[in-house]
Design a protein around this motif. Sequence first.
Motif, mmCIF file in Angstrom:
data_model
loop_
_atom_site.group_PDB
_atom_site.id
_atom_site.type_symbol
_atom_site.label_atom_id
_atom_site.label_comp_id
_atom_site.label_asym_id
_atom_site.label_seq_id
_atom_site.Cartn_x
_atom_site.Cartn_y
_atom_site.Cartn_z
ATOM 1 N N ASN A 179 0.830 -1.199 0.000
ATOM 2 C CA ASN A 179 0.000 0.000 0.000
ATOM 3 C C ASN A 179 0.870 1.256 0.000
ATOM 4 O OD1 ASN A 179 -2.714 1.323 0.371
ATOM 5 N ND2 ASN A 179 -1.694 2.037 2.235
ATOM 6 N N ALA A 180 1.974 1.205 0.732
ATOM 7 C CA ALA A 180 2.895 2.345 0.759
ATOM 8 C C ALA A 180 3.655 2.475 -0.554
ATOM 9 C CB ALA A 180 3.869 2.193 1.925
ATOM 10 N N MET A 181 4.195 1.374 -1.051
ATOM 11 C CA MET A 181 5.032 1.416 -2.254
ATOM 12 C C MET A 181 4.237 1.863 -3.486
ATOM 13 S SD MET A 181 8.164 0.521 -1.315
ATOM 14 C CE MET A 181 8.970 0.114 -2.866
ATOM 15 N N ILE A 182 2.959 1.534 -3.535
ATOM 16 C CA ILE A 182 2.109 1.935 -4.661
ATOM 17 C C ILE A 182 2.157 3.445 -4.870
ATOM 18 C CG2 ILE A 182 -0.332 2.241 -5.288
ATOM 19 C CD1 ILE A 182 -0.761 -0.654 -4.192
ATOM 20 N N ASN A 183 2.277 4.184 -3.778
ATOM 21 C CA ASN A 183 2.280 5.645 -3.885
ATOM 22 C C ASN A 183 3.452 6.164 -4.713
ATOM 23 O OD1 ASN A 183 0.107 7.012 -1.905
ATOM 24 N ND2 ASN A 183 0.785 5.071 -1.036
ATOM 25 N N ILE A 184 4.540 5.401 -4.767
ATOM 26 C CA ILE A 184 5.690 5.814 -5.574
ATOM 27 C C ILE A 184 5.313 5.831 -7.046
ATOM 28 C CG2 ILE A 184 8.034 5.202 -6.263
ATOM 29 C CD1 ILE A 184 8.431 4.064 -3.427
ATOM 30 N N ALA A 185 4.456 4.904 -7.452
ATOM 31 C CA ALA A 185 4.001 4.878 -8.848
ATOM 32 C C ALA A 185 3.208 6.127 -9.196
ATOM 33 C CB ALA A 185 3.163 3.626 -9.107
ATOM 34 N N PHE A 186 2.663 6.783 -8.171
ATOM 35 C CA PHE A 186 1.883 8.003 -8.386
ATOM 36 C C PHE A 186 2.672 9.242 -7.955
ATOM 37 C CE2 PHE A 186 -1.177 4.540 -8.109
ATOM 38 C CZ PHE A 186 -1.980 4.793 -9.210
ATOM 39 N N ASN A 187 4.014 9.092 -8.010
ATOM 40 C CA ASN A 187 4.955 10.211 -7.825
ATOM 41 C C ASN A 187 5.071 10.724 -6.399
ATOM 42 O OD1 ASN A 187 5.582 10.252 -10.642
ATOM 43 N ND2 ASN A 187 3.659 11.346 -11.008
ATOM 44 N N ALA A 188 4.736 9.900 -5.420
ATOM 45 C CA ALA A 188 4.985 10.294 -4.033
ATOM 46 C C ALA A 188 6.497 10.357 -3.800
ATOM 47 C CB ALA A 188 4.358 9.292 -3.072
ATOM 48 N N PRO A 189 6.978 11.276 -2.958
ATOM 49 C CA PRO A 189 8.418 11.325 -2.653
ATOM 50 C C PRO A 189 8.887 10.009 -2.034
ATOM 51 C CG PRO A 189 7.303 13.316 -1.889
ATOM 52 C CD PRO A 189 6.224 12.351 -2.283
ATOM 53 N N ILE A 190 9.953 9.471 -2.567
ATOM 54 C CA ILE A 190 10.433 8.164 -2.092
ATOM 55 C C ILE A 190 10.864 8.241 -0.627
ATOM 56 C CG2 ILE A 190 12.204 6.385 -2.413
ATOM 57 C CD1 ILE A 190 12.015 6.931 -5.426
ATOM 58 N N ASP A 191 11.473 9.354 -0.220
ATOM 59 C CA ASP A 191 11.876 9.493 1.184
ATOM 60 C C ASP A 191 10.664 9.458 2.116
ATOM 61 O OD1 ASP A 191 14.548 9.589 0.665
ATOM 62 O OD2 ASP A 191 14.720 11.771 0.783
ATOM 63 N N PHE A 192 9.552 10.020 1.683
ATOM 64 C CA PHE A 192 8.319 9.991 2.480
ATOM 65 C C PHE A 192 7.858 8.555 2.695
ATOM 66 C CE2 PHE A 192 3.679 9.797 2.714
ATOM 67 C CZ PHE A 192 3.419 10.666 3.767
ATOM 68 N N ILE A 193 7.889 7.758 1.633
ATOM 69 C CA ILE A 193 7.466 6.350 1.731
ATOM 70 C C ILE A 193 8.437 5.563 2.600
ATOM 71 C CG2 ILE A 193 6.972 4.261 0.416
ATOM 72 C CD1 ILE A 193 4.996 6.683 0.035
ATOM 73 N N LYS A 194 9.718 5.814 2.435
ATOM 74 C CA LYS A 194 10.717 5.125 3.255
ATOM 75 C C LYS A 194 10.512 5.452 4.729
ATOM 76 C CE LYS A 194 15.681 4.296 3.647
ATOM 77 N NZ LYS A 194 15.713 4.436 5.127
ATOM 78 N N ASN A 195 10.247 6.701 5.033
ATOM 79 C CA ASN A 195 10.026 7.093 6.433
ATOM 80 C C ASN A 195 8.780 6.415 7.001
ATOM 81 O OD1 ASN A 195 12.272 8.730 6.478
ATOM 82 N ND2 ASN A 195 11.146 10.592 5.958
ATOM 83 N N TYR A 196 7.720 6.327 6.210
ATOM 84 C CA TYR A 196 6.502 5.644 6.658
ATOM 85 C C TYR A 196 6.808 4.185 6.990
ATOM 86 C CZ TYR A 196 1.818 3.550 6.497
ATOM 87 O OH TYR A 196 0.680 2.837 6.794
ATOM 88 N N ILE A 197 7.541 3.543 6.120
ATOM 89 C CA ILE A 197 7.888 2.135 6.327
ATOM 90 C C ILE A 197 8.752 1.971 7.578
ATOM 91 C CG2 ILE A 197 9.297 0.256 5.359
ATOM 92 C CD1 ILE A 197 8.098 1.069 2.595
ATOM 93 N N ASP A 198 9.722 2.852 7.767
ATOM 94 C CA ASP A 198 10.578 2.782 8.956
ATOM 95 C C ASP A 198 9.788 3.043 10.235
ATOM 96 O OD1 ASP A 198 12.801 2.223 7.416
ATOM 97 O OD2 ASP A 198 13.492 4.307 7.328
ATOM 98 N N GLU A 199 8.925 4.065 10.206
ATOM 99 C CA GLU A 199 8.167 4.437 11.398
ATOM 100 C C GLU A 199 7.205 3.339 11.836
ATOM 101 O OE1 GLU A 199 6.310 8.052 10.283
ATOM 102 O OE2 GLU A 199 8.165 9.242 10.373
ATOM 103 N N ASN A 200 6.764 2.512 10.892
ATOM 104 C CA ASN A 200 5.827 1.434 11.214
ATOM 105 C C ASN A 200 6.503 0.069 11.313
ATOM 106 O OD1 ASN A 200 2.927 2.618 11.238
ATOM 107 N ND2 ASN A 200 3.898 3.594 9.457
#
Length: 211
Positions: free
Chosen positions: A47-68
Amino acid sequence: MDTQAIKKESETIVSSFDGEICDWLPVYDISQMRSDSEIINRALIMNAMINIAFNAPIDFIKNYIDENQLAEHLSDVEKTILTQSEENISEQDKINLHWYLESLWALIWVMNKFDDLSFPYPIPDDMIDYCPDLQQDEGPEKFTKDIEIRSFEEIYKMRDVYYRAMWSCRHYQLNNDPHDNFNMSIIMERRRALSWCLDKQLDWDDVPQDT
Protein backbone atom coordinates in the motif's frame (compact mmCIF):
# COMPACT_ATOMS: atom_id res chain seq x y z
CA MET A 1 -9.07 -31.04 1.68
CA ASP A 2 -10.11 -32.63 -1.62
CA THR A 3 -7.81 -31.00 -4.18
CA GLN A 4 -9.39 -32.86 -7.10
CA ALA A 5 -12.84 -31.59 -6.15
CA ILE A 6 -11.39 -28.07 -5.91
CA LYS A 7 -9.89 -28.52 -9.39
CA LYS A 8 -13.29 -29.46 -10.81
CA GLU A 9 -14.97 -26.51 -9.09
CA SER A 10 -12.34 -24.14 -10.47
CA GLU A 11 -12.82 -25.50 -13.98
CA THR A 12 -16.55 -24.86 -13.68
CA ILE A 13 -15.88 -21.26 -12.64
CA VAL A 14 -13.41 -20.64 -15.48
CA SER A 15 -15.82 -22.20 -17.97
CA SER A 16 -18.62 -19.94 -16.73
CA PHE A 17 -16.59 -16.97 -17.96
CA ASP A 18 -16.08 -18.61 -21.37
CA GLY A 19 -12.63 -19.93 -20.50
CA GLU A 20 -10.82 -22.90 -21.96
CA ILE A 21 -9.99 -25.84 -19.69
CA CYS A 22 -6.85 -27.97 -19.56
CA ASP A 23 -7.82 -31.36 -18.12
CA TRP A 24 -4.26 -32.40 -17.33
CA LEU A 25 -3.28 -29.21 -15.47
CA PRO A 26 -2.21 -30.56 -12.05
CA VAL A 27 -3.23 -29.46 -8.58
CA TYR A 28 -1.06 -27.51 -6.15
CA ASP A 29 0.68 -29.31 -3.32
CA ILE A 30 -0.34 -28.40 0.22
CA SER A 31 2.13 -25.89 1.68
CA GLN A 32 2.56 -23.94 4.92
CA MET A 33 0.54 -20.73 5.01
CA ARG A 34 2.06 -17.48 6.24
CA SER A 35 1.08 -15.94 9.55
CA ASP A 36 -1.54 -13.21 9.84
CA SER A 37 1.15 -10.67 10.69
CA GLU A 38 3.23 -11.56 7.61
CA ILE A 39 0.23 -11.05 5.34
CA ILE A 40 -0.74 -7.76 6.98
CA ASN A 41 2.83 -6.44 6.83
CA ARG A 42 3.08 -7.30 3.13
CA ALA A 43 -0.19 -5.47 2.48
CA LEU A 44 1.04 -2.42 4.40
CA ILE A 45 4.29 -2.35 2.44
CA MET A 46 2.53 -2.68 -0.89
CA ASN A 47 0.00 0.00 0.00
CA ALA A 48 2.90 2.35 0.76
CA MET A 49 5.03 1.42 -2.25
CA ILE A 50 2.11 1.94 -4.66
CA ASN A 51 2.28 5.64 -3.89
CA ILE A 52 5.69 5.81 -5.57
CA ALA A 53 4.00 4.88 -8.85
CA PHE A 54 1.88 8.00 -8.39
CA ASN A 55 4.95 10.21 -7.83
CA ALA A 56 4.98 10.29 -4.03
CA PRO A 57 8.42 11.32 -2.65
CA ILE A 58 10.43 8.16 -2.09
CA ASP A 59 11.88 9.49 1.18
CA PHE A 60 8.32 9.99 2.48
CA ILE A 61 7.47 6.35 1.73
CA LYS A 62 10.72 5.13 3.26
CA ASN A 63 10.03 7.09 6.43
CA TYR A 64 6.50 5.64 6.66
CA ILE A 65 7.89 2.13 6.33
CA ASP A 66 10.58 2.78 8.96
CA GLU A 67 8.17 4.44 11.40
CA ASN A 68 5.83 1.43 11.21
CA GLN A 69 8.61 -1.14 11.69
CA LEU A 70 8.10 -2.65 8.23
CA ALA A 71 11.62 -2.36 6.81
CA GLU A 72 12.62 -5.92 7.70
CA HIS A 73 9.72 -7.23 5.61
CA LEU A 74 10.72 -5.45 2.39
CA SER A 75 11.70 -7.56 -0.61
CA ASP A 76 15.12 -7.06 -2.19
CA VAL A 77 13.57 -5.23 -5.16
CA GLU A 78 11.64 -2.92 -2.84
CA LYS A 79 14.78 -2.15 -0.82
CA THR A 80 16.56 -1.14 -4.02
CA ILE A 81 13.69 1.09 -5.13
CA LEU A 82 13.77 2.91 -1.78
CA THR A 83 17.44 3.81 -2.31
CA GLN A 84 16.58 5.72 -5.48
CA SER A 85 15.28 9.23 -6.05
CA GLU A 86 12.28 10.47 -7.97
CA GLU A 87 14.70 11.57 -10.70
CA ASN A 88 16.42 8.22 -11.29
CA ILE A 89 13.73 5.63 -10.60
CA SER A 90 12.99 3.76 -13.81
CA GLU A 91 9.65 3.86 -15.55
CA GLN A 92 9.58 0.06 -15.40
CA ASP A 93 9.87 0.14 -11.61
CA LYS A 94 6.94 2.55 -11.47
CA ILE A 95 4.90 0.36 -13.81
CA ASN A 96 5.63 -2.69 -11.65
CA LEU A 97 4.57 -0.80 -8.54
CA HIS A 98 1.38 0.32 -10.26
CA TRP A 99 0.48 -3.34 -10.81
CA TYR A 100 0.81 -3.80 -7.05
CA LEU A 101 -2.75 -2.48 -7.00
CA GLU A 102 -4.01 -5.85 -8.23
CA SER A 103 -1.84 -7.86 -5.84
CA LEU A 104 -2.93 -5.69 -2.95
CA TRP A 105 -6.58 -6.10 -3.92
CA ALA A 106 -6.10 -9.86 -3.60
CA LEU A 107 -4.51 -9.40 -0.16
CA ILE A 108 -7.44 -7.23 0.94
CA TRP A 109 -9.68 -10.13 -0.08
CA VAL A 110 -7.47 -12.46 1.97
CA MET A 111 -8.04 -10.10 4.91
CA ASN A 112 -11.78 -10.69 4.42
CA LYS A 113 -12.67 -7.08 3.60
CA PHE A 114 -14.93 -8.04 0.66
CA ASP A 115 -16.27 -11.21 -0.96
CA ASP A 116 -15.97 -11.17 -4.75
CA LEU A 117 -12.47 -11.55 -6.25
CA SER A 118 -13.67 -12.85 -9.61
CA PHE A 119 -10.82 -12.62 -12.12
CA PRO A 120 -12.67 -10.80 -14.95
CA TYR A 121 -13.38 -7.78 -12.75
CA PRO A 122 -10.86 -4.96 -12.25
CA ILE A 123 -10.35 -3.26 -8.91
CA PRO A 124 -13.21 -0.90 -7.97
CA ASP A 125 -12.93 2.88 -7.80
CA ASP A 126 -13.42 2.80 -4.03
CA MET A 127 -10.40 0.57 -3.34
CA ILE A 128 -8.73 3.51 -1.56
CA ASP A 129 -11.44 3.37 1.11
CA TYR A 130 -10.16 -0.06 2.18
CA CYS A 131 -6.55 1.14 2.54
CA PRO A 132 -4.57 3.47 4.80
CA ASP A 133 -4.39 6.81 3.00
CA LEU A 134 -0.85 8.10 3.41
CA GLN A 135 -1.77 11.48 1.93
CA GLN A 136 -4.27 11.90 4.78
CA ASP A 137 -1.64 10.78 7.30
CA GLU A 138 -3.53 7.59 8.14
CA GLY A 139 -1.67 4.91 10.05
CA PRO A 140 -1.87 1.14 9.46
CA GLU A 141 -5.14 0.66 11.39
CA LYS A 142 -7.28 -0.26 8.38
CA PHE A 143 -5.10 -3.34 7.92
CA THR A 144 -4.40 -4.14 11.57
CA LYS A 145 -7.75 -3.73 13.35
CA ASP A 146 -10.69 -6.13 13.07
CA ILE A 147 -8.94 -8.26 10.44
CA GLU A 148 -9.89 -11.92 10.06
CA ILE A 149 -7.57 -13.70 7.63
CA ARG A 150 -9.35 -16.25 5.47
CA SER A 151 -8.57 -19.93 5.93
CA PHE A 152 -5.94 -21.84 3.96
CA GLU A 153 -8.69 -23.72 2.12
CA GLU A 154 -10.52 -20.54 1.06
CA ILE A 155 -7.33 -18.98 -0.30
CA TYR A 156 -6.23 -22.27 -1.90
CA LYS A 157 -9.55 -22.48 -3.76
CA MET A 158 -9.25 -18.93 -5.05
CA ARG A 159 -5.63 -19.43 -6.08
CA ASP A 160 -6.65 -22.56 -7.95
CA VAL A 161 -9.23 -20.58 -9.93
CA TYR A 162 -6.59 -18.01 -10.89
CA TYR A 163 -4.11 -20.75 -11.81
CA ARG A 164 -6.55 -22.29 -14.26
CA ALA A 165 -7.71 -18.89 -15.50
CA MET A 166 -4.09 -18.07 -16.31
CA TRP A 167 -3.80 -21.22 -18.43
CA SER A 168 -6.93 -20.15 -20.30
CA CYS A 169 -5.53 -16.65 -20.77
CA ARG A 170 -2.30 -18.06 -22.22
CA HIS A 171 -4.33 -20.29 -24.51
CA TYR A 172 -6.10 -17.26 -25.93
CA GLN A 173 -2.83 -15.36 -26.27
CA LEU A 174 -1.11 -18.20 -28.12
CA ASN A 175 -4.02 -18.36 -30.51
CA ASN A 176 -3.91 -14.57 -31.00
CA ASP A 177 -7.50 -14.41 -29.79
CA PRO A 178 -7.62 -12.17 -26.68
CA HIS A 179 -10.66 -12.49 -24.45
CA ASP A 180 -12.14 -9.64 -22.40
CA ASN A 181 -12.59 -11.87 -19.34
CA PHE A 182 -8.94 -12.95 -19.24
CA ASN A 183 -6.52 -10.11 -18.57
CA MET A 184 -3.08 -11.62 -18.02
CA SER A 185 -1.72 -8.81 -15.84
CA ILE A 186 -4.72 -8.85 -13.49
CA ILE A 187 -4.70 -12.63 -13.19
CA MET A 188 -0.92 -12.82 -12.75
CA GLU A 189 -0.69 -10.20 -10.02
CA ARG A 190 -3.58 -11.57 -7.97
CA ARG A 191 -2.33 -15.13 -8.31
CA ARG A 192 1.11 -13.95 -7.17
CA ALA A 193 -0.34 -12.56 -3.95
CA LEU A 194 -2.49 -15.61 -3.26
CA SER A 195 0.42 -17.99 -3.86
CA TRP A 196 2.72 -15.98 -1.60
CA CYS A 197 0.17 -16.14 1.23
CA LEU A 198 -0.08 -19.91 0.94
CA ASP A 199 3.63 -20.78 0.91
CA LYS A 200 6.16 -19.51 3.46
CA GLN A 201 9.01 -20.63 1.22
CA LEU A 202 8.24 -18.24 -1.63
CA ASP A 203 10.23 -15.08 -2.31
CA TRP A 204 7.92 -12.16 -3.12
CA ASP A 205 10.23 -11.09 -5.96
CA ASP A 206 10.15 -14.54 -7.55
CA VAL A 207 6.76 -16.18 -7.14
CA PRO A 208 6.32 -18.92 -9.81
CA GLN A 209 3.68 -18.20 -12.43
CA ASP A 210 3.89 -21.43 -14.43
CA THR A 211 0.91 -23.25 -15.88
